[in-house]
Design a protein around this motif. Structure first.
Motif, PDB file in Angstrom:
ATOM      1  N   PRO A 218       0.791  -1.234   0.000  1.00  0.00           N
ATOM      2  CA  PRO A 218       0.000   0.000   0.000  1.00  0.00           C
ATOM      3  C   PRO A 218       0.819   1.278   0.000  1.00  0.00           C
ATOM      4  O   PRO A 218       0.256   2.364  -0.166  1.00  0.00           O
ATOM      5  CB  PRO A 218      -0.830  -0.120   1.285  1.00  0.00           C
ATOM      6  N   ASP A 219       2.141   1.169   0.165  1.00  0.00           N
ATOM      7  CA  ASP A 219       3.004   2.346   0.090  1.00  0.00           C
ATOM      8  C   ASP A 219       3.726   2.455  -1.244  1.00  0.00           C
ATOM      9  O   ASP A 219       3.829   3.541  -1.817  1.00  0.00           O
ATOM     10  CB  ASP A 219       4.031   2.323   1.225  1.00  0.00           C
ATOM     11  N   THR A 220       4.210   1.323  -1.771  1.00  0.00           N
ATOM     12  CA  THR A 220       5.037   1.363  -2.980  1.00  0.00           C
ATOM     13  C   THR A 220       4.288   0.960  -4.242  1.00  0.00           C
ATOM     14  O   THR A 220       4.724   1.269  -5.355  1.00  0.00           O
ATOM     15  CB  THR A 220       6.245   0.427  -2.828  1.00  0.00           C
ATOM     16  N   GLY A 221       3.182   0.220  -4.114  1.00  0.00           N
ATOM     17  CA  GLY A 221       2.471  -0.287  -5.282  1.00  0.00           C
ATOM     18  C   GLY A 221       3.103  -1.531  -5.887  1.00  0.00           C
ATOM     19  O   GLY A 221       2.622  -2.031  -6.911  1.00  0.00           O
ATOM     20  N   GLU A 222       4.142  -2.059  -5.267  1.00  0.00           N
ATOM     21  CA  GLU A 222       4.780  -3.274  -5.779  1.00  0.00           C
ATOM     22  C   GLU A 222       4.063  -4.513  -5.249  1.00  0.00           C
ATOM     23  O   GLU A 222       3.620  -4.541  -4.090  1.00  0.00           O
ATOM     24  CB  GLU A 222       6.246  -3.319  -5.354  1.00  0.00           C
ATOM     25  N   ARG A 223       3.973  -5.535  -6.074  1.00  0.00           N
ATOM     26  CA  ARG A 223       3.424  -6.815  -5.622  1.00  0.00           C
ATOM     27  C   ARG A 223       4.539  -7.565  -4.902  1.00  0.00           C
ATOM     28  O   ARG A 223       5.360  -8.236  -5.526  1.00  0.00           O
ATOM     29  CB  ARG A 223       2.888  -7.617  -6.807  1.00  0.00           C
ATOM     30  N   ASP A 224       4.541  -7.458  -3.587  1.00  0.00           N
ATOM     31  CA  ASP A 224       5.676  -7.965  -2.820  1.00  0.00           C
ATOM     32  C   ASP A 224       5.290  -9.018  -1.785  1.00  0.00           C
ATOM     33  O   ASP A 224       6.105  -9.375  -0.934  1.00  0.00           O
ATOM     34  CB  ASP A 224       6.405  -6.809  -2.146  1.00  0.00           C
ATOM     35  N   ALA A 225       4.051  -9.522  -1.830  1.00  0.00           N
ATOM     36  CA  ALA A 225       3.631 -10.546  -0.867  1.00  0.00           C
ATOM     37  C   ALA A 225       2.643 -11.499  -1.539  1.00  0.00           C
ATOM     38  O   ALA A 225       1.627 -11.055  -2.081  1.00  0.00           O
ATOM     39  CB  ALA A 225       2.990  -9.906   0.362  1.00  0.00           C
ATOM     40  N   LYS A 226       2.933 -12.784  -1.494  1.00  0.00           N
ATOM     41  CA  LYS A 226       2.067 -13.779  -2.139  1.00  0.00           C
ATOM     42  C   LYS A 226       0.946 -14.182  -1.180  1.00  0.00           C
ATOM     43  O   LYS A 226       0.923 -15.277  -0.619  1.00  0.00           O
ATOM     44  CB  LYS A 226       2.899 -14.978  -2.570  1.00  0.00           C
ATOM     45  N   VAL A 227       0.018 -13.266  -1.020  1.00  0.00           N
ATOM     46  CA  VAL A 227      -1.057 -13.452  -0.050  1.00  0.00           C
ATOM     47  C   VAL A 227      -1.962 -14.622  -0.420  1.00  0.00           C
ATOM     48  O   VAL A 227      -2.313 -15.459   0.423  1.00  0.00           O
ATOM     49  CB  VAL A 227      -1.876 -12.154   0.081  1.00  0.00           C
ATOM     50  N   LEU A 228      -2.349 -14.709  -1.682  1.00  0.00           N
ATOM     51  CA  LEU A 228      -3.357 -15.696  -2.075  1.00  0.00           C
ATOM     52  C   LEU A 228      -2.864 -17.127  -1.887  1.00  0.00           C
ATOM     53  O   LEU A 228      -3.550 -17.961  -1.284  1.00  0.00           O
ATOM     54  CB  LEU A 228      -3.775 -15.469  -3.533  1.00  0.00           C
ATOM     55  N   THR A 229      -1.673 -17.437  -2.378  1.00  0.00           N
ATOM     56  CA  THR A 229      -1.170 -18.802  -2.248  1.00  0.00           C
ATOM     57  C   THR A 229      -0.795 -19.127  -0.807  1.00  0.00           C
ATOM     58  O   THR A 229      -0.832 -20.293  -0.411  1.00  0.00           O
ATOM     59  CB  THR A 229       0.043 -19.026  -3.168  1.00  0.00           C
ATOM     60  N   THR A 230      -0.468 -18.118  -0.024  1.00  0.00           N
ATOM     61  CA  THR A 230      -0.188 -18.368   1.397  1.00  0.00           C
ATOM     62  C   THR A 230      -1.472 -18.730   2.134  1.00  0.00           C
ATOM     63  O   THR A 230      -1.482 -19.631   2.984  1.00  0.00           O
ATOM     64  CB  THR A 230       0.474 -17.143   2.036  1.00  0.00           C
ATOM     65  N   LEU A 231      -2.565 -18.051   1.821  1.00  0.00           N
ATOM     66  CA  LEU A 231      -3.837 -18.371   2.463  1.00  0.00           C
ATOM     67  C   LEU A 231      -4.305 -19.786   2.111  1.00  0.00           C
ATOM     68  O   LEU A 231      -4.785 -20.525   2.978  1.00  0.00           O
ATOM     69  CB  LEU A 231      -4.907 -17.351   2.058  1.00  0.00           C
ATOM     70  N   THR A 232      -4.161 -20.173   0.852  1.00  0.00           N
ATOM     71  CA  THR A 232      -4.613 -21.510   0.461  1.00  0.00           C
ATOM     72  C   THR A 232      -3.598 -22.582   0.835  1.00  0.00           C
ATOM     73  O   THR A 232      -3.977 -23.723   1.113  1.00  0.00           O
ATOM     74  CB  THR A 232      -4.878 -21.567  -1.051  1.00  0.00           C
ATOM     75  N   GLY A 233      -2.311 -22.219   0.884  1.00  0.00           N
ATOM     76  CA  GLY A 233      -1.276 -23.207   1.195  1.00  0.00           C
ATOM     77  C   GLY A 233      -1.022 -23.344   2.682  1.00  0.00           C
ATOM     78  O   GLY A 233      -1.294 -24.393   3.286  1.00  0.00           O
ATOM     79  N   SER A 234      -0.557 -22.294   3.311  1.00  0.00           N
ATOM     80  CA  SER A 234      -0.196 -22.364   4.731  1.00  0.00           C
ATOM     81  C   SER A 234      -1.406 -22.575   5.637  1.00  0.00           C
ATOM     82  O   SER A 234      -1.280 -23.170   6.716  1.00  0.00           O
ATOM     83  CB  SER A 234       0.526 -21.078   5.151  1.00  0.00           C
ATOM     84  N   PHE A 235      -2.583 -22.102   5.200  1.00  0.00           N
ATOM     85  CA  PHE A 235      -3.768 -22.202   6.054  1.00  0.00           C
ATOM     86  C   PHE A 235      -4.832 -23.146   5.488  1.00  0.00           C
ATOM     87  O   PHE A 235      -5.935 -23.230   6.024  1.00  0.00           O
ATOM     88  CB  PHE A 235      -4.353 -20.808   6.300  1.00  0.00           C
ATOM     89  N   ALA A 236      -4.484 -23.830   4.411  1.00  0.00           N
ATOM     90  CA  ALA A 236      -5.333 -24.880   3.834  1.00  0.00           C
ATOM     91  C   ALA A 236      -6.748 -24.391   3.536  1.00  0.00           C
ATOM     92  O   ALA A 236      -7.718 -25.130   3.686  1.00  0.00           O
ATOM     93  CB  ALA A 236      -5.379 -26.093   4.769  1.00  0.00           C
ATOM     94  N   GLN A 237      -6.878 -23.152   3.097  1.00  0.00           N
ATOM     95  CA  GLN A 237      -8.188 -22.648   2.708  1.00  0.00           C
ATOM     96  C   GLN A 237      -8.533 -23.098   1.292  1.00  0.00           C
ATOM     97  O   GLN A 237      -7.670 -23.132   0.417  1.00  0.00           O
ATOM     98  CB  GLN A 237      -8.208 -21.114   2.776  1.00  0.00           C
TER      99      GLN A 237
END
Length: 271
Positions: A218-237
Motif C-alpha cells: 500500500p506504500d510502494t504499489g509493488e506486488r511484494d507478498a504472495k497473499v493468495l497462495t499463502t492463504l490456500t497453502g499455509s492455512f489450507a483454505q
C-alpha cells in the motif's frame, strides 16, 4: 474483549484509504464517503445491473487487482469542497474540485501516471481509454458488490498471515472499513448471526474471498507478498479468504434500521 482498533474509508475506489476515528454507516449498510468516486474505462462508464441494483465490476476500471501501481499514489478528499488532491512521492499531480474541468484535470493526471508505470500495457488495451471519473463525490456506490456492505477483518488474522509470510503485513492491503483486535486469528470467518459494534447491530454476510489487490504494497504499489497462495497453502483454505462482510442488522419489527456511528475503541460482540 474484542474492540475496534482502526477505521478506514476509501473515497476513490482503488486509491489511498483515509484512516479516521469515526465512520458513519448509512441506512443502506454502506459507509458514508466510502467509494464515492471511481476511474472507469471508456467502455464501462455506465453501471451494469444485477438484481435490480447498479453494479460496477472492479475489472472494468482502475483497481488494485490489475493496476497495483496506483497504491503508491497519495490521495486526499475534502468532502465539504468536493476536492481531490493526488500526490506521488511528494510531487503534486492534481488538486481539483469535482466539476467538469476538475474531472478532466484528475483524469489527465492519473492517465499520465499509469501510462508511465509498469501497468501501462494494461491501460492501453482496446476500450479502456479515455478514462472517465464517475460519481458525485457524495453517494457511496462503487463497492465490488451491488448490495451495500461494511467490511471487517481481525488484526489477529493479518498478524497470522504476516507470520506465515515472514514479513509485516499492513491492514490497508485488505481495504476493510473496520479492523478489530482482541479476537482470535480467523475467528471472523466463523461468525454467524448478529455482530454488535458499539451501538450498531449488524448481521453477518459472507467471508471475503481475496484477489490480487492484496499483493500490492500500500506504500510502494509493488506486488511484494504472495497473499493468495499463502492463504490456500499455509492455512489450507479452499479459497483465499480473510475478513467478513456485514449487513444492516435485524431491527425490532416496527423500527427501520437507521445506521449510525462506529468509533475507534468500540466494543465488538458476536452472537
Amino acid at each position: 474483549m474484542a474492540h475496534v482498533v482502526a477505521l478506514y474509508r476509501h473515497p476513490v475506489k482503488g486509491f489511498t484509504p483515509e484512516r479516521v476515528e469515526t465512520l458513519t454507516v448509512q441506512p443502506d449498510g454502506r459507509v458514508a464517503g466510502d467509494r464515492v468516486l471511481a476511474f472507469r474505462f471508456a467502455d464501462a462508464a455506465a453501471p451494469e445491473h444485477r438484481d435490480g441494483l447498479d453494479h460496477w465490476p472492479k475489472a472494468k476500471g482502475l483497481s488494485l487487482q490489475d493496476f497495483p501501481t496506483i497504491a503508491a499514489l497519495r490521495l486526499r478528499y475534502d468532502d465539504a469542497e468536493h476536492r481531490v488532491r493526488i500526490e506521488h512521492d511528494g510531487t503534486l499531480l492534481a488538486d481539483a474540485v469535482i466539476d467538469d474541468t476538475g474531472r478532466d484535470e484528475l483524469v489527465a493526471a492519473v492517465t499520465d501516471y499509469v501510462l508511465a508505470s509498469t501497468d501501462a500495457r494494461r491501460l492501453g488495451r482496446p476500450g479502456r481509454l479515455p478514462l472517465v471519473l464517475v460519481g458525485d463525490g457524495r453517494t457511496s456506490r462503487f463497492q465490488d458488490r451491488a448490495r451495500g456492505y461494511a467490511s471487517l477483518h481481525t488484526r489477529g488474522s493479518v498478524d497470522a498471515l504476516g507470520a506465515a509470510l515472514d514479513a509485516p503485513i499492513d491492514d490497508r492491503r485488505f481495504r476493510s472499513n473496520i479492523v478489530i483486535d482482541g479476537a482470535g486469528p480467523w475467528s471472523e470467518l466463523d461468525w454467524d448471526g448478529e455482530v454488535q459494534i458499539g451501538e450498531l447491530t449488524f448481521r453477518t454476510a459472507g467471508p471475503i474471498v481475496r484477489c490480487l489487490a492484496t499483493h500490492a504494497n500500500p506504500d510502494t504499489g509493488e506486488r511484494d507478498a504472495k497473499v493468495l497462495t499463502t492463504l490456500t497453502g499455509s492455512f489450507a483454505q479452499e479459497e483465499p479468504t480473510l475478513g467478513r462482510l456485514l449487513l444492516p442488522g435485524p431491527p425490532p419489527a416496527d423500527i427501520s434500521w437507521q445506521g449510525g456511528v462506529i468509533r475507534v475503541g468500540d466494543e465488538v460482540r458476536v452472537g
